[in-house]
Design a protein around this motif. Structure first.
Motif, PDB file in Angstrom:
ATOM      1  N   LEU A 154       0.865  -1.184   0.000  1.00 19.86           N
ATOM      2  CA  LEU A 154       0.000   0.000   0.000  1.00 19.86           C
ATOM      3  C   LEU A 154       0.897   1.228   0.000  1.00 19.86           C
ATOM      4  N   GLU A 155       0.769   2.076  -1.001  1.00 16.27           N
ATOM      5  CA  GLU A 155       1.635   3.265  -1.146  1.00 16.27           C
ATOM      6  C   GLU A 155       0.722   4.474  -1.328  1.00 16.27           C
ATOM      7  N   LYS A 156       0.919   5.486  -0.479  1.00 18.57           N
ATOM      8  CA  LYS A 156      -0.054   6.590  -0.479  1.00 18.57           C
ATOM      9  C   LYS A 156       0.032   7.489  -1.710  1.00 18.57           C
ATOM     10  N   THR A 174      11.350   9.638   0.491  1.00 16.90           N
ATOM     11  CA  THR A 174      12.768   9.971   0.628  1.00 16.90           C
ATOM     12  C   THR A 174      13.604   9.326  -0.478  1.00 16.90           C
ATOM     13  N   THR A 175      13.209   8.141  -0.902  1.00 20.14           N
ATOM     14  CA  THR A 175      14.000   7.390  -1.887  1.00 20.14           C
ATOM     15  C   THR A 175      14.279   8.189  -3.163  1.00 20.14           C
ATOM     16  N   SER A 176      13.300   8.987  -3.616  1.00 27.16           N
ATOM     17  CA  SER A 176      13.524   9.738  -4.864  1.00 27.16           C
ATOM     18  C   SER A 176      14.409  10.964  -4.624  1.00 27.16           C
ATOM     19  N   LYS A 177      14.723  11.251  -3.348  1.00 29.72           N
ATOM     20  CA  LYS A 177      15.530  12.445  -3.034  1.00 29.72           C
ATOM     21  C   LYS A 177      16.849  12.040  -2.399  1.00 29.72           C
ATOM     22  N   SER A 178      17.291  10.825  -2.725  1.00 26.21           N
ATOM     23  CA  SER A 178      18.477  10.242  -2.091  1.00 26.21           C
ATOM     24  C   SER A 178      19.691  10.312  -3.012  1.00 26.21           C
ATOM     25  N   PHE A 179      20.850  10.374  -2.404  1.00 24.18           N
ATOM     26  CA  PHE A 179      22.114  10.312  -3.161  1.00 24.18           C
ATOM     27  C   PHE A 179      22.366   8.866  -3.624  1.00 24.18           C
ATOM     28  N   ALA A 180      21.818   7.917  -2.848  1.00 22.25           N
ATOM     29  CA  ALA A 180      21.799   6.490  -3.229  1.00 22.25           C
ATOM     30  C   ALA A 180      23.180   5.876  -3.448  1.00 22.25           C
ATOM     31  N   TRP A 181      24.067   6.219  -2.580  1.00 18.88           N
ATOM     32  CA  TRP A 181      25.425   5.647  -2.566  1.00 18.88           C
ATOM     33  C   TRP A 181      25.375   4.406  -1.671  1.00 18.88           C
ATOM     34  N   ILE A 182      25.835   3.303  -2.165  1.00 21.43           N
ATOM     35  CA  ILE A 182      25.832   2.043  -1.395  1.00 21.43           C
ATOM     36  C   ILE A 182      27.199   1.950  -0.740  1.00 21.43           C
ATOM     37  N   ALA A 202      12.570   1.276   9.628  1.00 14.85           N
ATOM     38  CA  ALA A 202      12.771   2.719   9.447  1.00 14.85           C
ATOM     39  C   ALA A 202      14.239   3.017   9.681  1.00 14.85           C
ATOM     40  N   MET A 203      14.896   3.588   8.679  1.00 14.02           N
ATOM     41  CA  MET A 203      16.338   3.798   8.861  1.00 14.02           C
ATOM     42  C   MET A 203      16.907   4.796   7.854  1.00 14.02           C
ATOM     43  N   HIS A 204      18.013   5.414   8.279  1.00 14.91           N
ATOM     44  CA  HIS A 204      18.837   6.166   7.340  1.00 14.91           C
ATOM     45  C   HIS A 204      19.748   5.135   6.659  1.00 14.91           C
ATOM     46  N   ILE A 216      19.165   2.952   1.470  1.00 16.66           N
ATOM     47  CA  ILE A 216      19.502   2.413   0.145  1.00 16.66           C
ATOM     48  C   ILE A 216      20.572   1.335   0.345  1.00 16.66           C
ATOM     49  N   THR A 217      21.638   1.674   1.063  1.00 19.76           N
ATOM     50  CA  THR A 217      22.704   0.706   1.341  1.00 19.76           C
ATOM     51  C   THR A 217      22.124  -0.569   1.959  1.00 19.76           C
ATOM     52  N   LEU A 218      21.158  -0.394   2.861  1.00 21.90           N
ATOM     53  CA  LEU A 218      20.689  -1.534   3.663  1.00 21.90           C
ATOM     54  C   LEU A 218      19.468  -2.231   3.067  1.00 21.90           C
TER      55      LEU A 218
HETATM   56  C1  LIG Z   1      19.649  13.959   0.770  1.00 20.81           C
HETATM   57  C2  LIG Z   1      19.683  12.483   1.132  1.00 20.81           C
HETATM   58  C3  LIG Z   1      20.775  11.706   0.759  1.00 20.81           C
HETATM   59  C4  LIG Z   1      20.806  10.360   1.090  1.00 20.81           C
HETATM   60  N1  LIG Z   1      21.872   9.620   0.673  1.00 20.81           N
HETATM   61  C5  LIG Z   1      21.909   8.298   0.941  1.00 20.81           C
HETATM   62  C6  LIG Z   1      22.986   7.518   0.448  1.00 20.81           C
HETATM   63  O1  LIG Z   1      23.886   8.024  -0.236  1.00 20.81           O
HETATM   64  N2  LIG Z   1      23.003   6.190   0.743  1.00 20.81           N
HETATM   65  C7  LIG Z   1      22.016   5.602   1.495  1.00 20.81           C
HETATM   66  O2  LIG Z   1      22.088   4.400   1.755  1.00 20.81           O
HETATM   67  N3  LIG Z   1      20.962   6.328   1.964  1.00 20.81           N
HETATM   68  C8  LIG Z   1      20.893   7.650   1.701  1.00 20.81           C
HETATM   69  N4  LIG Z   1      19.850   8.390   2.148  1.00 20.81           N
HETATM   70  C9  LIG Z   1      18.827   7.739   2.961  1.00 20.81           C
HETATM   71  C10 LIG Z   1      17.881   6.890   2.129  1.00 20.81           C
HETATM   72  O3  LIG Z   1      17.509   7.617   0.982  1.00 20.81           O
HETATM   73  C11 LIG Z   1      16.657   6.514   2.950  1.00 20.81           C
HETATM   74  O4  LIG Z   1      17.095   5.823   4.124  1.00 20.81           O
HETATM   75  C12 LIG Z   1      15.717   5.611   2.162  1.00 20.81           C
HETATM   76  O5  LIG Z   1      15.366   6.198   0.925  1.00 20.81           O
HETATM   77  C13 LIG Z   1      14.466   5.378   2.971  1.00 20.81           C
HETATM   78  O6  LIG Z   1      13.593   4.573   2.225  1.00 20.81           O
HETATM   79  P1  LIG Z   1      12.199   4.176   2.817  1.00 20.81           P
HETATM   80  O7  LIG Z   1      11.617   3.179   1.918  1.00 20.81           O
HETATM   81  O8  LIG Z   1      12.341   3.846   4.251  1.00 20.81           O
HETATM   82  O9  LIG Z   1      11.364   5.538   2.823  1.00 20.81           O
HETATM   83  P2  LIG Z   1      10.603   6.281   1.626  1.00 20.81           P
HETATM   84  O10 LIG Z   1      11.366   6.275   0.383  1.00 20.81           O
HETATM   85  O11 LIG Z   1      10.174   7.617   2.154  1.00 20.81           O
HETATM   86  O12 LIG Z   1       9.332   5.375   1.378  1.00 20.81           O
HETATM   87  C14 LIG Z   1       8.243   5.360   2.263  1.00 20.81           C
HETATM   88  C15 LIG Z   1       6.978   5.369   1.439  1.00 20.81           C
HETATM   89  O13 LIG Z   1       5.850   5.225   2.320  1.00 20.81           O
HETATM   90  C16 LIG Z   1       4.788   5.967   1.811  1.00 20.81           C
HETATM   91  N5  LIG Z   1       3.854   6.258   2.909  1.00 20.81           N
HETATM   92  C17 LIG Z   1       4.054   7.089   3.963  1.00 20.81           C
HETATM   93  N6  LIG Z   1       2.960   7.089   4.754  1.00 20.81           N
HETATM   94  C18 LIG Z   1       2.065   6.228   4.208  1.00 20.81           C
HETATM   95  C19 LIG Z   1       0.756   5.805   4.574  1.00 20.81           C
HETATM   96  N7  LIG Z   1       0.114   6.267   5.649  1.00 20.81           N
HETATM   97  N8  LIG Z   1       0.121   4.900   3.763  1.00 20.81           N
HETATM   98  C20 LIG Z   1       0.746   4.420   2.644  1.00 20.81           C
HETATM   99  N9  LIG Z   1       1.982   4.805   2.259  1.00 20.81           N
HETATM  100  C21 LIG Z   1       2.640   5.687   3.032  1.00 20.81           C
HETATM  101  C22 LIG Z   1       5.456   7.223   1.231  1.00 20.81           C
HETATM  102  O14 LIG Z   1       4.644   7.827   0.234  1.00 20.81           O
HETATM  103  C23 LIG Z   1       6.764   6.683   0.686  1.00 20.81           C
HETATM  104  O15 LIG Z   1       6.730   6.428  -0.698  1.00 20.81           O
HETATM  105  C24 LIG Z   1      19.741   9.749   1.823  1.00 20.81           C
HETATM  106  C25 LIG Z   1      18.636  10.521   2.169  1.00 20.81           C
HETATM  107  C26 LIG Z   1      18.598  11.876   1.822  1.00 20.81           C
HETATM  108  C27 LIG Z   1      17.378  12.689   2.175  1.00 20.81           C
END
Ligand SMILES: Cc1cc2nc3c(=O)[nH]c(=O)nc-3n(C[C@H](O)[C@H](O)[C@H](O)COP(=O)(O)OP(=O)(O)OC[C@H]3O[C@@H](n4cnc5c(N)ncnc54)[C@H](O)[C@@H]3O)c2cc1C
Length: 354
Positions: free
Chosen positions: A20-22, A29-37, A317-319, A322-324
């Motif tokens: 379920l994705e809202k 956050t994933t689309s705004k990540s540097f995404a370095w592993i 839930a974690m920073h 992408i790596t993890l």
């Molecule tokens: C600037 C920046 C640089 C980064 N660089 C790195 C990097 O180099 N290497 C690295 O490993 N990590 C990096 N990170 C961290 C990494 O991007 C995040 O840890 C990761 O993207 C988190 O993914 P996620 O799936 O937990 O969260 P998200 O990508 O935020 O996904 C969560 C999803 O849940 C959905 N959602 C929220 N609430 C609800 C609800 N009530 N019902 C249904 N859906 C819901 C949201 O719409 C969203 O799509 C960076 C982050 C930032 C901001």
């Protein structure tokens, strides 16, 4: 990223999965990540470094499993500093990481300048005291990787529904039994909450407290450009890397200072900083400026596992998500379907905050 990876791993093992994705996949956050592993120098203590090394290994496993669909770029990462405090810190941390088994090499003075000229021929590094090259590291197009993972999850029978916001959870005997969304209600045996910065709000619907803190970051993306840089590049005043499609992503480490808004003016400033090192970067190639919220637990370490307060609610839930991501997909699936508690996740349980 985490939800997509966990969904893929669960579905592959035969679980009946509904995502379920809202908004839409990777909207958060994933689309705004540097995404370095990576497992580089800020990854400490040793157990957390090891977790990130496992993270790298699981990306390789996942790549093989998906027959190259993920297209991870394993060109490594390069960091350098001019003489001074930052160079001393890098020297100390690189040494410690080498002792922990990290495949990095550090060089000094002329050797460092030569290393950079070899790794980054298009880069003008300025004054160099020390350079460290981490050969095991990589980077991925995170948005594309989410698409790939969800495509394969569907192949194994997962149902991916969006937009579909979780608005309430109904509990029976202390466990989540029904998930309420704008599209109706679903029954569940277990609920994985991998909602990024939305995790606390969803977990709270089951009385579970997930403590996150604010940690924004700004990045710029350019239009596709000819090849300019291969490894992830960590210059003293800007970080950048180039995607396979030619776009460059760049950011800076704000080091505790206030993070600016994602204005075009600020993006232009960031472009200028990156161009100090990449003179061939055309100023007019700035395409987007984004401000993302890191999914940052209060103590900055991952939160993963079933919540004691609601035993069928699994939090991820974690920073460094992408790596993890590949490791967490595997790990969550083991804990949910096999009923084991993985010992390497013990430092990262939610209950440490209670
Ligand atoms: C600037 C920046 C640089 C980064 N660089 C790195 C990097 O180099 N290497 C690295 O490993 N990590 C990096 N990170 C961290 C990494 O991007 C995040 O840890 C990761 O993207 C988190 O993914 P996620 O799936 O937990 O969260 P998200 O990508 O935020 O996904 C969560 C999803 O849940 C959905 N959602 C929220 N609430 C609800 C609800 N009530 N019902 C249904 N859906 C819901 C949201 O719409 C969203 O799509 C960076 C982050 C930032 C901001």
């Amino acid at each position: 990223m985490l939800g997509a990876s966990i969904a893929y791993h669960l579905a592959r093992r035969g679980a009946r999965v509904t995502v379920l994705e809202k908004e839409r996949p990777a909207a958060g956050t994933t689309s705004k990540s540097f995404a370095w592993i990576n497992a580089t120098f800020s990854k400490e203590p040793r157990a957390y470094f090891n977790l990130n090394m496992q993270g790298i290994a699981h990306w390789h496993r996942l790549e093989e499993e998906l027959a190259g669909d993920l297209q991870v770029d394993w060109s490594g990462a390069v960091e350098w500093h001019a003489p001074g405090e930052a160079a001393e810190t890098l020297r100390r941390l690189a040494r410690r990481h080498q002792e922990w088994g990290h495949a990095s090499t550090a060089s000094e003075g002329t050797a460092a300048t030569e290393e950079l000229a070899g790794q980054l021929p298009e880069v003008t590094p300025g004054d160099v005291q020390i350079a460290a090259y981490s050969s095991q590291e990589g980077a991925v197009d995170a948005v594309r990787a989410v698409e790939v993972l969800l495509r394969h999850a569907r192949r194994y029978g997962a149902n991916v529904i969006y937009p579909s916001q979780v608005s309430a959870l109904q509990l029976e005997n202390g466990q989540v039994r029904h998930v309420v969304t704008q599209n109706g209600q679903l029954d569940c045996d277990a609920l994985v909450v991998a909602c990024g910065v939305g995790t606390p709000a969803v977990a709270a619907m089951a009385g579970v407290n997930v403590p996150l803190k604010e940690a924004p970051g700004v990045l710029i993306h350019t239009t596709p450009l000819p090849p300019l840089t291969k490894p992830v590049t960590l210059a003293p005043r800007a970080h950048f890397r180039q995607y396979a499609d030619g776009r460059i992503v760049a950011g800076v480490d704000f080091g505790g200072t206030e993070v600016p808004d994602a204005t075009f003016d600020y993006g232009t400033e960031l472009m200028a900083r990156a161009a100090e090192y990449l003179p061939a970067l055309p100023a007019g190639s700035l395409a987007t400026v984004s401000r993302g919220q890191r999914v940052m637990p209060l103590d900055e370490y991952p939160i993963v596992g079933f919540a004691a307060a609601c035993p069928n609610l699994y939090v991820a839930a974690m920073h460094s998500g992408i790596t993890l991501a590949a490791l967490m997909g595997h790990s969550a699936t083991m804990e949910i379907l096999e009923g084991v508690r993985l010992d390497y996740l013990e430092p990262y349980r939610l209950e440490r905050f209670s």
